[in-house]
Design a protein around this motif. Structure first.
Motif, PDB file in Angstrom:
ATOM      1  N   ASP A  91      30.496  45.960  27.780  1.00 35.49           N
ATOM      2  CA  ASP A  91      29.726  46.852  28.658  1.00 35.49           C
ATOM      3  C   ASP A  91      28.479  45.653  29.003  1.00 35.49           C
ATOM      4  N   PRO A  92      28.562  45.066  30.563  1.00 34.08           N
ATOM      5  CA  PRO A  92      27.723  44.173  30.944  1.00 34.08           C
ATOM      6  C   PRO A  92      26.298  44.599  30.683  1.00 34.08           C
ATOM      7  N   HIS A  93      26.258  45.738  31.028  1.00 35.69           N
ATOM      8  CA  HIS A  93      24.613  46.611  31.019  1.00 35.69           C
ATOM      9  C   HIS A  93      23.896  46.255  29.248  1.00 35.69           C
ATOM     10  N   GLN A  94      24.832  46.233  28.389  1.00 38.80           N
ATOM     11  CA  GLN A  94      24.283  46.142  27.121  1.00 38.80           C
ATOM     12  C   GLN A  94      24.597  44.729  26.766  1.00 38.80           C
ATOM     13  N   ARG A 118      23.411  39.542  41.059  1.00 37.19           N
ATOM     14  CA  ARG A 118      24.437  40.472  40.497  1.00 37.19           C
ATOM     15  C   ARG A 118      24.042  40.578  39.040  1.00 37.19           C
ATOM     16  N   ARG A 120      21.135  40.202  37.345  1.00 35.90           N
ATOM     17  CA  ARG A 120      19.854  40.947  37.374  1.00 35.90           C
ATOM     18  C   ARG A 120      20.277  42.365  37.299  1.00 35.90           C
ATOM     19  N   ASP A 121      20.948  42.790  38.237  1.00 38.45           N
ATOM     20  CA  ASP A 121      21.480  44.099  38.467  1.00 38.45           C
ATOM     21  C   ASP A 121      22.420  44.803  37.449  1.00 38.45           C
ATOM     22  N   GLN A 122      23.345  44.252  37.163  1.00 37.24           N
ATOM     23  CA  GLN A 122      24.447  44.603  36.393  1.00 37.24           C
ATOM     24  C   GLN A 122      24.534  44.140  35.066  1.00 37.24           C
ATOM     25  N   ALA A 123      23.882  42.892  34.677  1.00 36.10           N
ATOM     26  CA  ALA A 123      24.124  42.345  33.409  1.00 36.10           C
ATOM     27  C   ALA A 123      22.758  41.533  33.051  1.00 36.10           C
ATOM     28  N   PRO A 124      21.407  42.399  32.784  1.00 33.28           N
ATOM     29  CA  PRO A 124      20.300  41.597  32.649  1.00 33.28           C
ATOM     30  C   PRO A 124      20.310  40.891  31.396  1.00 33.28           C
TER      31      PRO A 124
END
Length: 312
Positions: A91-94, A118, A120-124
């Motif tokens: 999960d790129p977000h996590q 991308r 910063r938005d999807q995978a901080p």
């Protein structure tokens, strides 16, 4: 199935690490095991496959022909198992990851702005560290595990480095428009008579332009060698210098004012701009996601990339 009962899956993972690293200590470090444990596993694998697999060649270890034959099917089998076990796990977000990427400022100019947005938005939680190196150094760093990916042009790579084409590129020449004829075109003789700028990490580095000239028995005078794409156009103003570079290098504002671009007066083939990685990274879901993201961010026009293993 009887053959499968003779071997522990962990031995296959050890074999995969040994074939990728070609070094017992590095394989042990990669698997978080002791060197004696890996040496013992190698002895078992040699017995199972009736082959030494790794042999001493000078100060280094080399794969036997049998080991080379095992490399690709083993990689494919482990990839399938990894996909089966990890389906939906990334999960790129996590995700919390750190990628080390080698690229020139040409690649940074093209890819980084979109890539960073991308991430910063999807995978901080995914960080990247960018370094710059020659083509040869990038391949060596991939092999040694010092970097996770490299962006560049890789016409010759070892079999354990995989490449994927991000886009096709072509060369153009650019010069101060006041130093050019009214139509902005030069004959080959005029082009060769002018001093040239070469963008390279070192003065003696091979490059496609001079290789193409040499194939025709021609030679140009290089008056300036510098490693920075971003500065290469700035030095042209108010000089007779000519710069021949990949077309996407040029800032449209710059070459729309003092500078003028034109087609080089001899044939230069198009070339693929690629991302490269070691096969040890291929089955990592995070790395796969990162490669796909770089591909998306690099496309200024729809072009398909094809993953391929390239051997010498």
């Amino acid at each position: 199935m009887d053959d499968l009962r003779r071997i522990d899956l962990n031995l296959l993972l050890t074999l995969h690490a040994l074939l990728a690293e070609q070094h017992v200590t590095r394989a042990a470090r990669r698997l978080h095991k002791s060197q004696p444990a890996i040496s013992h596993a190698l002895a078992q694998l040699r017995e199972i496959f009736k082959d030494p697999l790794l042999t001493r060649r000078g100060a280094a270890m080399a794969l036997t022909p049998r080991a080379q034959d095992l490399q690709r099917p083993l990689e494919a089998a482990l990839n399938q198992l990894t996909s089966l076990l990890r389906e939906g796990a990334f999960d790129p977000h996590q995700a919390i990851r750190h990628f080390r990427v080698a690229m020139s400022d040409y690649a940074a100019h093209l890819v980084l702005p979109t890539l960073v947005k991308r991430l910063r938005d999807q995978a901080p939680g995914i960080d990247i560290a960018v370094c710059q190196a020659s083509r040869e150094a990038m391949l060596a760093q991939l092999g040694d595990g010092e970097i996770d990916m490299a962006l560049g042009v890789f016409p010759d790579t070892p079999s354990n480095i995989w490449v994927e084409t991000l886009f096709q590129e072509h060369f153009i020449s650019v010069a101060d428009k006041r130093s050019l004829p009214l139509r902005g075109k030069l004959s080959l003789a005029q082009w060769l008579a002018r001093p040239h700028v070469l963008v390279a990490t070192r003065p003696d580095a091979d490059n496609e332009i001079d290789s193409a000239l040499a194939a025709q028995g021609l030679h140009r005078h290089i008056a300036l060698v510098l490693p920075h794409w971003s500065a290469s156009t700035k030095v042209l103003t108010d000089t007779d210098l000519i710069l021949t570079v990949a077309s996407r290098t040029l800032d449209p504002v710059l070459h729309g004012q003092e500078l003028m671009q034109f087609t080089p007066p001899f044939k230069l083939p198009r070339f693929p701009f690629q991302q490269a990685w070691h096969i040890r990274r291929d089955s990592d879901p995070a790395h796969h996601w990162f490669r796909s993201t770089v591909m998306d961010c690099s496309r200024t026009s729809p072009q398909s990339g094809e993953k391929q293993a390239v051997s010498r």
